[in-house]
Motif scaffolding. Structure first.
Motif, PDB file in Angstrom:
ATOM      1  N   ASN A  23      -3.560   7.746   1.794  1.00 53.25           N
ATOM      2  CA  ASN A  23      -4.961   8.158   1.942  1.00 53.25           C
ATOM      3  C   ASN A  23      -5.846   7.847   0.742  1.00 53.25           C
ATOM      4  O   ASN A  23      -7.016   7.527   0.899  1.00 53.25           O
ATOM      5  N   ASP A  24      -5.290   7.915  -0.489  1.00 50.50           N
ATOM      6  CA  ASP A  24      -6.133   7.605  -1.663  1.00 50.50           C
ATOM      7  C   ASP A  24      -6.189   6.113  -1.936  1.00 50.50           C
ATOM      8  O   ASP A  24      -7.175   5.615  -2.448  1.00 50.50           O
ATOM      9  N   PHE A  25      -5.085   5.407  -1.627  1.00 57.49           N
ATOM     10  CA  PHE A  25      -5.041   3.991  -2.025  1.00 57.49           C
ATOM     11  C   PHE A  25      -4.981   3.017  -0.854  1.00 57.49           C
ATOM     12  O   PHE A  25      -5.066   1.812  -1.051  1.00 57.49           O
ATOM     13  N   GLY A  26      -4.783   3.509   0.352  1.00 56.27           N
ATOM     14  CA  GLY A  26      -4.828   2.642   1.530  1.00 56.27           C
ATOM     15  C   GLY A  26      -3.605   1.760   1.743  1.00 56.27           C
ATOM     16  O   GLY A  26      -3.687   0.732   2.417  1.00 56.27           O
ATOM     17  N   TYR A  27      -2.472   2.111   1.136  1.00 58.08           N
ATOM     18  CA  TYR A  27      -1.245   1.332   1.351  1.00 58.08           C
ATOM     19  C   TYR A  27      -0.412   1.945   2.471  1.00 58.08           C
ATOM     20  O   TYR A  27      -0.678   3.055   2.927  1.00 58.08           O
ATOM     21  N   LYS A  28       0.656   1.199   2.858  1.00 54.50           N
ATOM     22  CA  LYS A  28       1.636   1.753   3.799  1.00 54.50           C
ATOM     23  C   LYS A  28       2.887   2.146   3.007  1.00 54.50           C
ATOM     24  O   LYS A  28       3.155   1.544   1.967  1.00 54.50           O
ATOM     25  N   VAL A  29       3.636   3.139   3.526  1.00 56.45           N
ATOM     26  CA  VAL A  29       4.856   3.537   2.809  1.00 56.45           C
ATOM     27  C   VAL A  29       6.094   3.365   3.687  1.00 56.45           C
ATOM     28  O   VAL A  29       6.029   3.492   4.919  1.00 56.45           O
TER      29      VAL A  29
END
Ligand code: PEP
Ligand code: MN
Length: 347
Positions: A23-29
């Motif tokens: 949510n803060d950085f827009g990456y996938k985990v």
């Protein structure tokens, strides 16, 4: 990026880290739950440095690591094929091994003309010569500046050689770009970021020299500045680095050539003159450069090194240069064979 959580990180801490990444950085985990700890794989595009620093400071995180190269455009991951850089009717990084040669500094019309004619007759394709000189002492010759650029242009007209010359300040980019076919960034300016940004917009190929105490990664990050600001035509130059060794002016990091060839698609140039600081070492280092897969050489040559205003001790005479070029021929023939069939891309 990989985030390694502490051994006893709580479920809430792990969820909080994943939530921040998404949510803060827009990456996938992608989480991997091991017996001892949870490792989180992070994928996507964004400001990796800020994300790494921020996550390192988040509770439960043991380490946040970058896995892909911090430089993007210049990396082999971005472009597998070698870049070819067009310089007038030549290509650096293409099918021909290119030699650039000439004096350290442009000193007079006679000196630059004699140098240009001599190196052209011996097989050089590009004339070097500094009109703006980075000198350790402010009392030493600082270069002929604008008048020197005009003499370089005259030598180009007389011989057909392309011109490489140093640019020291972003204020002079427009002026130097009017004359130079290649803008040389000297070792001392490798991390002059204002200059690198203007070179991104200068419309001319750039040769970026490795800083005196710079790592290969820092060299590539500086090249990234130029490319990211709009100029893909960058070649890298190994010119020796500072070490504890005093037998040579600098230590020629010959392994930088294959290391760079593994990491980047940009052409690689070797400068044996500044690396060695001594003319007798220039021919053996030049042979090494051809043999190890450099794309080009840049060599200091002076009609009368004894009288040179700068770097006489490392300058070859025109005759020594001619002999060196002859001796390089079998090495260049092998270089040509090694390039056959290699894919390349026009940059
Ligand atoms: C030069 O090429 O004359 C020069 C000053 O080189 P460097 O920046 O590598 O010291
Ligand atoms: Mn020099």
């Amino acid at each position: 990026m990989i985030i390694s959580m502490r051994q006893h990180a709580t479920k809430e801490e792990i969820e909080h880290v994943c939530d921040r990444i998404v949510n803060d950085f827009g990456y996938k985990v992608h989480s991997i739950v091991g017996e001892e700890r949870v490792v989180i794989g992070v994928v996507g595009v964004g400001d990796v440095t800020q994300c790494l620093e921020s996550l390192e400071a988040t509770p439960g995180v043991e380490r946040a690591m970058r896995i892909s190269a911090p430089y993007k455009f210049v990396s082999k991951e971005f472009q597998k094929d070698r870049s070819r850089i067009a310089v007038r009717n030549l290509e650096i990084g293409g099918d021909e091994f290119i030699v650039m040669a000439g004096p350290c500094s442009v000193e007079s019309e006679k000196q630059i003309m004699e140098s240009a004619e001599g190196v052209a007759a011996a097989g050089a394709k590009i004339l070097r010569g500094g009109a703006f000189k980075p000198r350790t002492s402010p009392y030493d010759f600082q270069g002929m500046e604008g008048a020197g650029l005009k003499l370089l242009a005259k030598a180009r007209e007389a011989t057909g050689l392309a011109i490489i010359t140093e640019i020291m300040s972003d204020a002079d980019v427009g002026l130097v770009a009017e004359y130079a076919d290649i803008m040389q960034v000297g070792a001392r300016n490798m991390q002059n970021f204002a200059l690198l940004k203007s070179l991104g917009r200068c419309g001319r190929p750039v040769m970026l020299k490795r800083g005196l105490s710079s790592t290969i990664k820092e060299l590539l990050m500086s090249a990234e500045y130029i490319v990211a600001h709009g100029n893909p035509n960058v070649m890298l130059c190994e010119r020796g680095i500072r070490t504890f060794e005093t037998a040579t002016r600098n230590t020629c990091d010959i392994s930088a050539v294959p290391v760079l060839n593994e990491l980047t698609h940009l052409p690689v140039v070797l400068d044996p003159s500044h690396a060695a600081g001594k003319r007798s070492l220039v021919p053996p280092l030049s042979r090494a450069a051809v043999a190890i897969g450099a794309d080009a050489l840049i060599v200091e040559v002076h009609p009368n090194p004894e009288k040179a205003i700068s770097d006489g001790a490392q300058s070859l005479t025109v005759e020594q240069f001619r002999r060196m070029m002859e001796d390089l021929k079998p090495y260049v023939a092998l270089w040509n064979e090694s390039r056959v069939g290699e894919p390349a891309l026009v940059g």
